[in-house]
Scaffold this motif. Sequence first.
Motif, PDB file in Angstrom:
ATOM      1  N   LYS B  24      30.699  37.391  39.602  1.00 11.59           N
ATOM      2  CA  LYS B  24      31.824  38.066  40.244  1.00 11.59           C
ATOM      3  C   LYS B  24      32.789  38.631  39.194  1.00 11.59           C
ATOM      4  O   LYS B  24      33.250  39.771  39.297  1.00 11.59           O
ATOM      5  CB  LYS B  24      32.565  37.065  41.145  1.00 11.59           C
ATOM      6  CG  LYS B  24      33.128  37.679  42.396  1.00 11.59           C
ATOM      7  CD  LYS B  24      33.645  36.584  43.304  1.00 11.59           C
ATOM      8  CE  LYS B  24      34.365  37.159  44.494  1.00 11.59           C
ATOM      9  NZ  LYS B  24      34.917  36.104  45.340  1.00 11.59           N
ATOM     10  N   VAL B  25      33.029  37.814  38.159  1.00 11.77           N
ATOM     11  CA  VAL B  25      33.927  38.231  37.070  1.00 11.77           C
ATOM     12  C   VAL B  25      33.286  39.398  36.301  1.00 11.77           C
ATOM     13  O   VAL B  25      33.947  40.376  35.944  1.00 11.77           O
ATOM     14  CB  VAL B  25      34.223  37.039  36.119  1.00 11.77           C
ATOM     15  CG1 VAL B  25      35.081  37.481  34.959  1.00 11.77           C
ATOM     16  CG2 VAL B  25      34.887  35.907  36.886  1.00 11.77           C
ATOM     17  N   ARG B  27      31.085  41.559  37.354  1.00  8.72           N
ATOM     18  CA  ARG B  27      31.069  42.788  38.159  1.00  8.72           C
ATOM     19  C   ARG B  27      32.440  43.455  38.135  1.00  8.72           C
ATOM     20  O   ARG B  27      32.570  44.663  38.056  1.00  8.72           O
ATOM     21  CB  ARG B  27      30.631  42.477  39.576  1.00  8.72           C
ATOM     22  CG  ARG B  27      30.162  43.709  40.319  1.00  8.72           C
ATOM     23  CD  ARG B  27      29.729  43.422  41.731  1.00  8.72           C
ATOM     24  NE  ARG B  27      28.594  42.518  41.776  1.00  8.72           N
ATOM     25  CZ  ARG B  27      28.546  41.419  42.510  1.00  8.72           C
ATOM     26  NH1 ARG B  27      29.574  41.076  43.252  1.00  8.72           N
ATOM     27  NH2 ARG B  27      27.488  40.660  42.518  1.00  8.72           N
ATOM     28  N   LYS B  28      33.476  42.618  38.171  1.00 11.45           N
ATOM     29  CA  LYS B  28      34.844  43.135  38.153  1.00 11.45           C
ATOM     30  C   LYS B  28      35.130  43.833  36.814  1.00 11.45           C
ATOM     31  O   LYS B  28      35.735  44.909  36.769  1.00 11.45           O
ATOM     32  CB  LYS B  28      35.833  41.991  38.380  1.00 11.45           C
ATOM     33  CG  LYS B  28      37.219  42.449  38.726  1.00 11.45           C
ATOM     34  CD  LYS B  28      38.129  41.268  38.958  1.00 11.45           C
ATOM     35  CE  LYS B  28      39.575  41.728  39.058  1.00 11.45           C
ATOM     36  NZ  LYS B  28      40.502  40.615  39.039  1.00 11.45           N
ATOM     37  N   ALA B  29      34.657  43.202  35.727  1.00  9.26           N
ATOM     38  CA  ALA B  29      34.855  43.782  34.396  1.00  9.26           C
ATOM     39  C   ALA B  29      34.121  45.111  34.267  1.00  9.26           C
ATOM     40  O   ALA B  29      34.643  46.090  33.730  1.00  9.26           O
ATOM     41  CB  ALA B  29      34.375  42.803  33.338  1.00  9.26           C
ATOM     42  N   ARG B  31      33.267  47.122  36.679  1.00  5.31           N
ATOM     43  CA  ARG B  31      33.925  48.098  37.536  1.00  5.31           C
ATOM     44  C   ARG B  31      35.135  48.703  36.814  1.00  5.31           C
ATOM     45  O   ARG B  31      35.358  49.911  36.831  1.00  5.31           O
ATOM     46  CB  ARG B  31      34.377  47.407  38.832  1.00  5.31           C
ATOM     47  CG  ARG B  31      34.896  48.360  39.861  1.00  5.31           C
ATOM     48  CD  ARG B  31      35.378  47.617  41.090  1.00  5.31           C
ATOM     49  NE  ARG B  31      35.878  48.586  42.038  1.00  5.31           N
ATOM     50  CZ  ARG B  31      35.156  49.208  42.941  1.00  5.31           C
ATOM     51  NH1 ARG B  31      33.886  48.947  43.039  1.00  5.31           N
ATOM     52  NH2 ARG B  31      35.681  50.088  43.747  1.00  5.31           N
ATOM     53  N   GLU B  32      35.883  47.811  36.141  1.00  6.94           N
ATOM     54  CA  GLU B  32      37.068  48.268  35.408  1.00  6.94           C
ATOM     55  C   GLU B  32      36.658  49.197  34.260  1.00  6.94           C
ATOM     56  O   GLU B  32      37.305  50.218  34.007  1.00  6.94           O
ATOM     57  CB  GLU B  32      37.816  47.047  34.870  1.00  6.94           C
ATOM     58  CG  GLU B  32      39.242  47.349  34.441  1.00  6.94           C
ATOM     59  CD  GLU B  32      39.889  46.146  33.785  1.00  6.94           C
ATOM     60  OE1 GLU B  32      39.584  45.016  34.193  1.00  6.94           O
ATOM     61  OE2 GLU B  32      40.686  46.355  32.861  1.00  6.94           O
ATOM     62  N   ASN B  35      35.594  52.511  35.630  1.00  8.34           N
ATOM     63  CA  ASN B  35      36.805  53.163  36.141  1.00  8.34           C
ATOM     64  C   ASN B  35      37.570  53.829  34.999  1.00  8.34           C
ATOM     65  O   ASN B  35      38.002  54.971  35.106  1.00  8.34           O
ATOM     66  CB  ASN B  35      37.669  52.120  36.855  1.00  8.34           C
ATOM     67  CG  ASN B  35      38.887  52.740  37.489  1.00  8.34           C
ATOM     68  OD1 ASN B  35      38.808  53.812  38.068  1.00  8.34           O
ATOM     69  ND2 ASN B  35      40.024  52.088  37.370  1.00  8.34           N
ATOM     70  N   THR B  66      30.229  49.650  42.975  1.00 10.63           N
ATOM     71  CA  THR B  66      29.467  48.523  42.427  1.00 10.63           C
ATOM     72  C   THR B  66      28.546  48.001  43.524  1.00 10.63           C
ATOM     73  O   THR B  66      28.819  48.188  44.711  1.00 10.63           O
ATOM     74  CB  THR B  66      30.401  47.378  41.969  1.00 10.63           C
ATOM     75  OG1 THR B  66      31.407  47.172  42.955  1.00 10.63           O
ATOM     76  CG2 THR B  66      31.028  47.672  40.642  1.00 10.63           C
ATOM     77  N   ARG B  68      26.058  44.736  45.029  1.00  6.65           N
ATOM     78  CA  ARG B  68      26.003  43.276  45.023  1.00  6.65           C
ATOM     79  C   ARG B  68      24.747  42.739  44.356  1.00  6.65           C
ATOM     80  O   ARG B  68      24.746  41.656  43.816  1.00  6.65           O
ATOM     81  CB  ARG B  68      26.070  42.749  46.460  1.00  6.65           C
ATOM     82  CG  ARG B  68      27.476  42.849  46.995  1.00  6.65           C
ATOM     83  CD  ARG B  68      27.590  42.174  48.323  1.00  6.65           C
ATOM     84  NE  ARG B  68      28.947  42.273  48.828  1.00  6.65           N
ATOM     85  CZ  ARG B  68      29.344  41.791  49.976  1.00  6.65           C
ATOM     86  NH1 ARG B  68      28.485  41.170  50.763  1.00  6.65           N
ATOM     87  NH2 ARG B  68      30.581  41.924  50.365  1.00  6.65           N
ATOM     88  N   ALA B 182      37.161  42.019  28.255  1.00  4.73           N
ATOM     89  CA  ALA B 182      36.935  41.128  29.405  1.00  4.73           C
ATOM     90  C   ALA B 182      36.225  39.849  28.959  1.00  4.73           C
ATOM     91  O   ALA B 182      36.547  38.745  29.426  1.00  4.73           O
ATOM     92  CB  ALA B 182      36.121  41.853  30.473  1.00  4.73           C
ATOM     93  N   GLN B 186      37.607  36.003  29.068  1.00  9.65           N
ATOM     94  CA  GLN B 186      36.834  34.971  29.762  1.00  9.65           C
ATOM     95  C   GLN B 186      36.619  33.757  28.870  1.00  9.65           C
ATOM     96  O   GLN B 186      36.700  32.621  29.311  1.00  9.65           O
ATOM     97  CB  GLN B 186      35.487  35.568  30.214  1.00  9.65           C
ATOM     98  CG  GLN B 186      34.649  34.660  31.080  1.00  9.65           C
ATOM     99  CD  GLN B 186      35.315  34.364  32.421  1.00  9.65           C
ATOM    100  OE1 GLN B 186      36.231  35.069  32.842  1.00  9.65           O
ATOM    101  NE2 GLN B 186      34.877  33.299  33.064  1.00  9.65           N
TER     102      GLN B 186
END
Lengths: 148, 189
Positions: B24-25, B27-29, B31-32, B35, B66, B68, B182, B186
Amino acid sequence: MARYAIDEALRTKVLSIDGVSDLIEGRLYADDAAPQNPTFPYGVITLIGPADRSRKLAGVNKDVSARYQLDFWGLVKAKVREVAELVAARSADGGLDGLQETIGSGATAAYVQSCRIENVRHGSEPPQSAGEARVFNAGFDAVIVFNE
Amino acid sequence: MLGLSLRTKGAPAILRRLADIDKKVARKALREAINEATKPILKDAKAGVATDTKLLKKALGRKTKTFRGGLVATGIVGVRKQFKGKKGERQRTDKFRVKVGTDSQGRAVYMDPTNYAHLVEFGTRPHTIGAGDRLRRKGRSSKQIQRGFRHPGARPQPFIRPARDKNKSGTKAIVGRVLGNALKAQRAK
């Protein structure tokens, strides 16, 4: 003399590819508009985007990178695709992809350092009046680095 | 839709390390990172687009997707549409298109960049315009033939491709930097 385009040399090279002249019979328009009522099939070569010299800390090189858009139009889908595939083929197979040689002749000759085929696309346009037929299109971009 | 897709090519080592942390972390990184990477491309596309009514420039935008299943993120730069309303009742707004009149059946006719952005990017061949310019379709008389003027065709005025070319190396650097930050954050936790 600085030179930023090799339209005529590229046109000569494309027409010299085996089978291309048989299909489009010299109707390849380089950097000028196609005629108003063109005979199909035909092709258009257009220089797009800025043609840039490469640079180093020591100064400007004599290499120019240019992006050309090549479009082929025709009334028979198979023929249009065939001509586009012949031109976009690997240089080992006689096409432009990976080309590294002198193209053109005389004053228009240019040494091509590399040629990369990108954005291959194809499609069709519906007839725009009852007197017309569906027109098919196939094209791609050629990113060419040449010595000016 | 005319657009440009970006994938996280060129950062395999960081991606491998990213796969070791919480999905989850990660994927967020990712995405950022994507972006951030699409920002300069959109800026250059807007700077290079041919402006007549400025509608196309206004409609240019970007989004990040993104998925899943795995660590995949896609950045898209292109022409936007805006919708409003509940799911199933969504209606397109007029934010990125302009109403220019009505057709013979009273339906609104719009100047819509999603319909012509590709024609600006790739150009057009000579074609018919003007009086009598009708498509041969079911229900229309076959005698309707073009009698008006012909358009000489339009040169390509690319704005997406030069923007992508200009940012090719910069995109990799941005993705690498954001993902690196990221990972550091972490590890510090």
